[in-house]
Design a protein around this motif. Structure first.
Motif, PDB file in Angstrom:
ATOM      1  N   GLU A 140       0.828  -1.211   0.000  1.00 25.12           N
ATOM      2  CA  GLU A 140       0.000   0.000   0.000  1.00 25.12           C
ATOM      3  C   GLU A 140       0.863   1.262   0.000  1.00 25.12           C
ATOM      4  OE1 GLU A 140      -3.204   0.070  -0.624  1.00 25.12           O
ATOM      5  OE2 GLU A 140      -3.240  -2.122  -0.639  1.00 25.12           O
ATOM      6  N   LEU A 189       1.055   4.237  -2.827  1.00 24.46           N
ATOM      7  CA  LEU A 189       0.943   5.665  -2.517  1.00 24.46           C
ATOM      8  C   LEU A 189       2.093   6.436  -3.149  1.00 24.46           C
ATOM      9  CD1 LEU A 189      -0.116   5.539   1.249  1.00 24.46           C
ATOM     10  CD2 LEU A 189      -1.546   6.199  -0.692  1.00 24.46           C
ATOM     11  N   ASN A 214      -0.161   8.455  -5.844  1.00 25.48           N
ATOM     12  CA  ASN A 214      -0.905   9.455  -5.091  1.00 25.48           C
ATOM     13  C   ASN A 214      -0.167  10.792  -5.072  1.00 25.48           C
ATOM     14  OD1 ASN A 214      -2.090  11.002  -2.936  1.00 25.48           O
ATOM     15  ND2 ASN A 214      -3.054   9.108  -2.226  1.00 25.48           N
ATOM     16  N   LYS A 250      -1.263  13.626  -4.019  1.00 24.91           N
ATOM     17  CA  LYS A 250      -1.484  14.321  -2.753  1.00 24.91           C
ATOM     18  C   LYS A 250      -0.376  13.964  -1.755  1.00 24.91           C
ATOM     19  CE  LYS A 250      -4.640  13.031   0.323  1.00 24.91           C
ATOM     20  NZ  LYS A 250      -5.932  12.715   0.950  1.00 24.91           N
ATOM     21  N   ILE A 251      -0.017  12.713  -1.695  1.00 26.54           N
ATOM     22  CA  ILE A 251       1.078  12.264  -0.819  1.00 26.54           C
ATOM     23  C   ILE A 251       2.386  12.897  -1.278  1.00 26.54           C
ATOM     24  CG2 ILE A 251       2.493  10.254  -0.179  1.00 26.54           C
ATOM     25  CD1 ILE A 251      -0.109  10.411   1.365  1.00 26.54           C
ATOM     26  N   LYS A 253       2.526  16.533  -0.126  1.00 21.83           N
ATOM     27  CA  LYS A 253       2.740  16.627   1.322  1.00 21.83           C
ATOM     28  C   LYS A 253       4.190  16.296   1.683  1.00 21.83           C
ATOM     29  CE  LYS A 253      -1.935  15.658   2.946  1.00 21.83           C
ATOM     30  NZ  LYS A 253      -2.762  14.722   3.740  1.00 21.83           N
ATOM     31  N   ILE A 278       2.168   9.327   5.836  1.00 22.46           N
ATOM     32  CA  ILE A 278       1.836   8.043   5.209  1.00 22.46           C
ATOM     33  C   ILE A 278       0.848   7.208   6.026  1.00 22.46           C
ATOM     34  CG2 ILE A 278       2.808   5.802   4.492  1.00 22.46           C
ATOM     35  CD1 ILE A 278       3.432   8.010   2.525  1.00 22.46           C
ATOM     36  N   HIS A 279       1.050   7.120   7.334  1.00 21.53           N
ATOM     37  CA  HIS A 279       0.238   6.200   8.142  1.00 21.53           C
ATOM     38  C   HIS A 279      -1.266   6.459   8.087  1.00 21.53           C
ATOM     39  CE1 HIS A 279       3.143   3.688  10.711  1.00 21.53           C
ATOM     40  NE2 HIS A 279       3.731   4.040   9.592  1.00 21.53           N
ATOM     41  N   GLU A 321      -3.017   7.498   5.629  1.00 16.06           N
ATOM     42  CA  GLU A 321      -3.480   6.981   4.335  1.00 16.06           C
ATOM     43  C   GLU A 321      -3.508   5.453   4.335  1.00 16.06           C
ATOM     44  OE1 GLU A 321      -4.674   8.697   1.694  1.00 16.06           O
ATOM     45  OE2 GLU A 321      -4.418  10.562   2.788  1.00 16.06           O
ATOM     46  N   THR A 349      -6.424   4.255   6.360  1.00 15.87           N
ATOM     47  CA  THR A 349      -7.666   4.351   5.585  1.00 15.87           C
ATOM     48  C   THR A 349      -7.814   3.147   4.671  1.00 15.87           C
ATOM     49  OG1 THR A 349      -7.652   6.765   5.665  1.00 15.87           O
ATOM     50  CG2 THR A 349      -8.920   5.749   3.875  1.00 15.87           C
ATOM     51  N   LYS A 350      -6.742   2.787   3.985  1.00 16.57           N
ATOM     52  CA  LYS A 350      -6.763   1.614   3.102  1.00 16.57           C
ATOM     53  C   LYS A 350      -7.043   0.343   3.902  1.00 16.57           C
ATOM     54  CE  LYS A 350      -5.160   3.692  -0.705  1.00 16.57           C
ATOM     55  NZ  LYS A 350      -5.857   3.795  -1.939  1.00 16.57           N
TER      56      LYS A 350
END
Length: 116
Positions: A31, A35, A39, A41-42, A45, A82-83, A85, A88-89
């Motif tokens: 995962e 990301l 991703n 967005k990641i 950030k 990261i955590h 996200e 959430t997964k």
């Protein structure tokens, strides 16, 4: 429903063990890799938190490793981004598999320094 967490060092056989039981497996390492690759967005950030290390999308794991080895506080910054996200997964995985008899979680938390 049974939840089993499999923790261990890199190369210790977590994936082998998790897949041996024939139940669904949530692989946090995979995962995180997704990301980094998909991703934006990641990326934004991490780029904002570590602009001297995270410079391009998709994020290269070598850049992440380099930032952690340069300063241990960078690991905290990365985890903070990261955590949530990954969590959430994981929650999506749990909801999807909640009627299954069991499922597994596979994590690698250990980061080693390499001697130069």
């Amino acid at each position: 429903m049974i939840r089993i967490g499999i923790l261990g060092d890199i190369g210790s056989g977590k994936s082998f063990v998790a897949n041996s039981f024939g139940y669904p497996v949530f692989n946090a390492d995979n995962e995180v890799g997704k990301l980094y690759k998909k991703n934006r967005k990641i990326f934004f950030k991490l780029n904002k938190a570590l602009p001297e290390y995270i410079t391009q999308f998709p994020i290269k794991k070598q850049e992440v490793t380099k930032s952690i080895l340069a300063n241990k506080n960078n690991l905290r910054k990365i985890i903070k981004i990261i955590h949530p996200e990954v969590r959430t997964k994981m929650n999506i995985f749990i909801k999807k598999n909640k009627k299954k008899k069991a499922y597994h979680f596979r994590y690698s938390f250990i980061i080693r320094e390499q001697n130069k």
